[in-house]
Structures are given as C-alpha cells and as structure tokens.
Design a protein around this motif. Structure first.
Motif, PDB file in Angstrom:
ATOM      1  N   UNK A 141       0.833  -1.201   0.000  1.00 49.55           N
ATOM      2  CA  UNK A 141       0.000   0.000   0.000  1.00 49.55           C
ATOM      3  C   UNK A 141       0.870   1.254   0.000  1.00 49.55           C
ATOM      4  N   UNK A 142       1.860   1.294   0.872  1.00 52.99           N
ATOM      5  CA  UNK A 142       2.742   2.460   0.944  1.00 52.99           C
ATOM      6  C   UNK A 142       3.652   2.546  -0.267  1.00 52.99           C
ATOM      7  N   UNK A 143       4.150   1.410  -0.728  1.00 51.65           N
ATOM      8  CA  UNK A 143       5.057   1.427  -1.873  1.00 51.65           C
ATOM      9  C   UNK A 143       4.370   1.979  -3.118  1.00 51.65           C
ATOM     10  N   UNK A 144       3.163   1.500  -3.418  1.00 46.50           N
ATOM     11  CA  UNK A 144       2.450   1.997  -4.586  1.00 46.50           C
ATOM     12  C   UNK A 144       2.035   3.451  -4.408  1.00 46.50           C
ATOM     13  N   UNK A 145       1.675   3.806  -3.203  1.00 48.87           N
ATOM     14  CA  UNK A 145       1.355   5.200  -2.904  1.00 48.87           C
ATOM     15  C   UNK A 145       2.553   6.090  -3.239  1.00 48.87           C
ATOM     16  N   UNK A 146       3.709   5.700  -2.754  1.00 52.06           N
ATOM     17  CA  UNK A 146       4.916   6.507  -2.959  1.00 52.06           C
ATOM     18  C   UNK A 146       5.324   6.577  -4.427  1.00 52.06           C
ATOM     19  N   UNK A 147       5.257   5.468  -5.146  1.00 50.76           N
ATOM     20  CA  UNK A 147       5.715   5.466  -6.532  1.00 50.76           C
ATOM     21  C   UNK A 147       4.706   6.167  -7.441  1.00 50.76           C
ATOM     22  N   UNK A 171       0.489 -11.693  -5.542  1.00 49.31           N
ATOM     23  CA  UNK A 171      -0.875 -11.947  -5.098  1.00 49.31           C
ATOM     24  C   UNK A 171      -1.735 -10.726  -5.402  1.00 49.31           C
ATOM     25  N   UNK A 172      -2.944 -10.924  -5.896  1.00 50.96           N
ATOM     26  CA  UNK A 172      -3.725  -9.800  -6.444  1.00 50.96           C
ATOM     27  C   UNK A 172      -4.071  -8.720  -5.440  1.00 50.96           C
ATOM     28  N   UNK A 173      -4.293  -9.095  -4.170  1.00 56.78           N
ATOM     29  CA  UNK A 173      -4.659  -8.071  -3.183  1.00 56.78           C
ATOM     30  C   UNK A 173      -3.514  -7.110  -2.910  1.00 56.78           C
ATOM     31  N   UNK A 174      -2.284  -7.523  -3.202  1.00 56.36           N
ATOM     32  CA  UNK A 174      -1.135  -6.641  -3.000  1.00 56.36           C
ATOM     33  C   UNK A 174      -0.937  -5.664  -4.155  1.00 56.36           C
ATOM     34  N   UNK A 175      -1.348  -6.029  -5.372  1.00 57.33           N
ATOM     35  CA  UNK A 175      -0.868  -5.312  -6.547  1.00 57.33           C
ATOM     36  C   UNK A 175      -1.918  -4.705  -7.474  1.00 57.33           C
ATOM     37  N   UNK A 176      -3.106  -5.281  -7.564  1.00 58.41           N
ATOM     38  CA  UNK A 176      -4.037  -4.811  -8.593  1.00 58.41           C
ATOM     39  C   UNK A 176      -4.349  -3.323  -8.470  1.00 58.41           C
ATOM     40  N   UNK A 177      -4.741  -2.877  -7.287  1.00 57.22           N
ATOM     41  CA  UNK A 177      -5.089  -1.470  -7.094  1.00 57.22           C
ATOM     42  C   UNK A 177      -3.875  -0.569  -7.292  1.00 57.22           C
ATOM     43  N   UNK A 178      -2.728  -0.980  -6.765  1.00 58.43           N
ATOM     44  CA  UNK A 178      -1.528  -0.166  -6.857  1.00 58.43           C
ATOM     45  C   UNK A 178      -1.002  -0.029  -8.272  1.00 58.43           C
ATOM     46  N   UNK A 179      -1.031  -1.114  -9.020  1.00 55.03           N
ATOM     47  CA  UNK A 179      -0.583  -1.051 -10.413  1.00 55.03           C
ATOM     48  C   UNK A 179      -1.462  -0.098 -11.207  1.00 55.03           C
ATOM     49  N   UNK A 180      -2.775  -0.167 -11.003  1.00 54.49           N
ATOM     50  CA  UNK A 180      -3.669   0.767 -11.692  1.00 54.49           C
ATOM     51  C   UNK A 180      -3.356   2.209 -11.307  1.00 54.49           C
ATOM     52  N   UNK A 181      -3.151   2.471 -10.010  1.00 55.71           N
ATOM     53  CA  UNK A 181      -2.827   3.834  -9.569  1.00 55.71           C
ATOM     54  C   UNK A 181      -1.550   4.331 -10.223  1.00 55.71           C
ATOM     55  N   UNK A 182      -0.535   3.468 -10.291  1.00 58.74           N
ATOM     56  CA  UNK A 182       0.734   3.851 -10.902  1.00 58.74           C
ATOM     57  C   UNK A 182       0.570   4.126 -12.393  1.00 58.74           C
ATOM     58  N   UNK A 183      -0.158   3.283 -13.078  1.00 60.20           N
ATOM     59  CA  UNK A 183      -0.372   3.494 -14.509  1.00 60.20           C
ATOM     60  C   UNK A 183      -1.175   4.763 -14.767  1.00 60.20           C
TER      61      UNK A 183
END
Length: 275
Positions: free
Chosen positions: A201-207, A221-233
């Motif tokens: 959560x913090x890593x994707x927030x920061x990047x 695992x999807x709960x770690x990455x799906x939302x964050x990857x979309x936010x980053x993109x």
C-alpha cells in the motif's frame, strides 16, 4: 458491467468504515492471542485483518450480490478464487491490512487495499491509510488521486525519469529465494536511496505520487498489486512483469516492476533485477 461514481463513493466509505470500526481500535492494542503466524514469523494475521475483511465483504455482498469477492484472509479456504479473476464479470479484491507485520509491531505503515476488476481488467483501486485518513483512488482512464482526510484532493503523477544513480526505489528482495535474493540485494546499491516498507500500500502510494522512482516484487498476489498497479499506470507510469508482459488479474507469478516509463523499467530490469 460498469462501476458508477456512486459505487466508487460507496467503496471508499466501506473501506474507511472498516478501518474505523475494526482496524484502528486494535492498533497498538493487540494481545498475544490476537496475532498468529501464517507461513512464517514475518507472515502474520491479526484479528484486525480478519474482522476488517469480514466487514468489507459483508458490505460488498449486500450491494453486489453476484460479484466474486477475493479476500486475502479467506483465500486459504478457497484458492480457486484467484484464477477466477481472469474471467469474472465483476470482482472485488480485498487486502484488509496490508503490512500486517508493521501493524502488529505498532508501526504506522500499513493500509487497506480494494481493487475492482471487470472481465479480467482492473477498473478501479482504493488504497486507504487508516492512520492518516488519506486515500488514493484510481479509475481506469480517469487518473489517480490522493484525497486527504480534510477532503483536499490532488492528482498523482509519477517521478520524472532519472539516471539509476539518482533514483529512489525499492525491490522486495527479502521475500525472494536464492540466488535472486543476494543478486538483487547487492544491485540495489546502484540506486541513490532504497526503502523497504514491507507494505505494498505504501510502496504503490509513494511510486504513484512521484516520491519514489521504482518498486518491484517477485510475489504477485492480487490483493497486494491490482489497485496499486492501476494507480501507478493512471499516474503516468509503466508497470510490467519481469518478462515485459502486462500484469493481469489472476496472475500470481513472474515478478513485477513499476517505473516512470518504459526506458526506466528496462534499466531497472537490467541493472537491479539482473535479467
């Protein structure tokens, strides 16, 4: 299936209510019986994880009764739900307390993550900080935004590309096996500064906010990455698996890198991951 603006507001409220009701009352108040190990001493689950996931799941089932719901803590009971994300008409993916080790240790670096997928595509993501009350919301094709607890909202933008020696980033080598673990750990010295939050959560927030240039993980695992990857993109960044292919719902292997652009991604893959 489409997700409306009202649905997004509902999802944000759902996450915030779970944090207020189940997570924050237990932060720095857990007893020994409220924490247990899953796969190892650094892979923990607490009563806050279980109860927050149940809170969010119940609210989702009431509003979206036919949707597939994938919760991290319920995953062990039915592992078929993760590959089902590739085809589900509508699905919600929940990480009730991402960064549970930090949470259990009393470190305020954790978050609640909720992703929405439609027919194998992530269409919305929410990353909420229960301590600060701030929320990142990403919508496919509409950008990523940080909304503070006081309601002020700003659009997120990734960092500008830089030389590797001037980059700030993190790659979760601590969760890797040898020889990747030692190789990547040594290669991280090529960057200007490195961080290990042990919290997607913090890593994707920061990047996504441009505070870090890159992050990377081996476990998907999807709960770690799906939302964050979309936010980053949606903030303008480039994310792909180690082999260069897009990361999609339902996938759990292959490693992943998020960087400001494709050229930076290639640089991190070559110089840090070493492949």
């Amino acid at each position: 299936m489409t997700i409306s603006d009202q649905d997004i507001l509902f999802l944000g409220d759902c996450v915030r209510q779970a944090a207020q009701a189940e997570i924050m009352p237990r932060f720095r108040s857990l007893g020994a019986g409220d924490i247990s190990e899953k796969a190892s001493a650094i892979d923990l689950v607490t009563q806050a994880d279980v109860l927050a996931e149940a809170h969010i799941t119940a609210a989702l089932k009431e509003r979206f009764p036919t949707a597939l719901i994938v919760g991290e803590e319920a995953y062990d009971a039915d592992r078929s739900v993760v590959p089902a994300l590739a085809e589900a008409e509508l699905a919600f993916v929940i990480d009730p307390v991402d960064g549970t080790f930090n949470f259990a240790a009393g470190l305020p670096v954790f978050g609640t993550i909720l992703a929405v997928t439609v027919r194998g595509e992530t269409v919305a993501g929410i990353i909420h900080d229960p301590v600060l009350g701030d929320t990142v919301t990403a919508l496919k094709g509409a950008g990523a935004f940080l909304t503070r607890q006081d309601g002020q909202s700003t659009k997120l933008k990734v960092a500008e590309p830089a030389s590797l020696s001037q980059m700030v980033g993190g790659l979760s080598w601590g969760h890797m096996d040898e020889p990747d673990r030692s190789r990547i750990c040594a290669n991280m010295a090529k960057a200007r500064m490195t961080f290990a939050f042990n919290c997607s959560a913090y890593e994707y927030w920061m990047v996504a906010a441009g505070k870090m240039h890159f992050i990377g993980h081996a476990k998907l695992m999807p709960w770690d990455h799906l939302a964050g990857v979309l936010a980053h993109q949606e903030a303008g960044g480039h994310t792909a698996k180690f082999d260069g292919t897009p990361y999609r719902p339902g996938e759990t292997t292959g490693g992943i890198i998020s960087a400001p652009d494709r050229e930076s991604w290639q640089l991190i893959r070559r110089e840090i991951v070493g492949i």
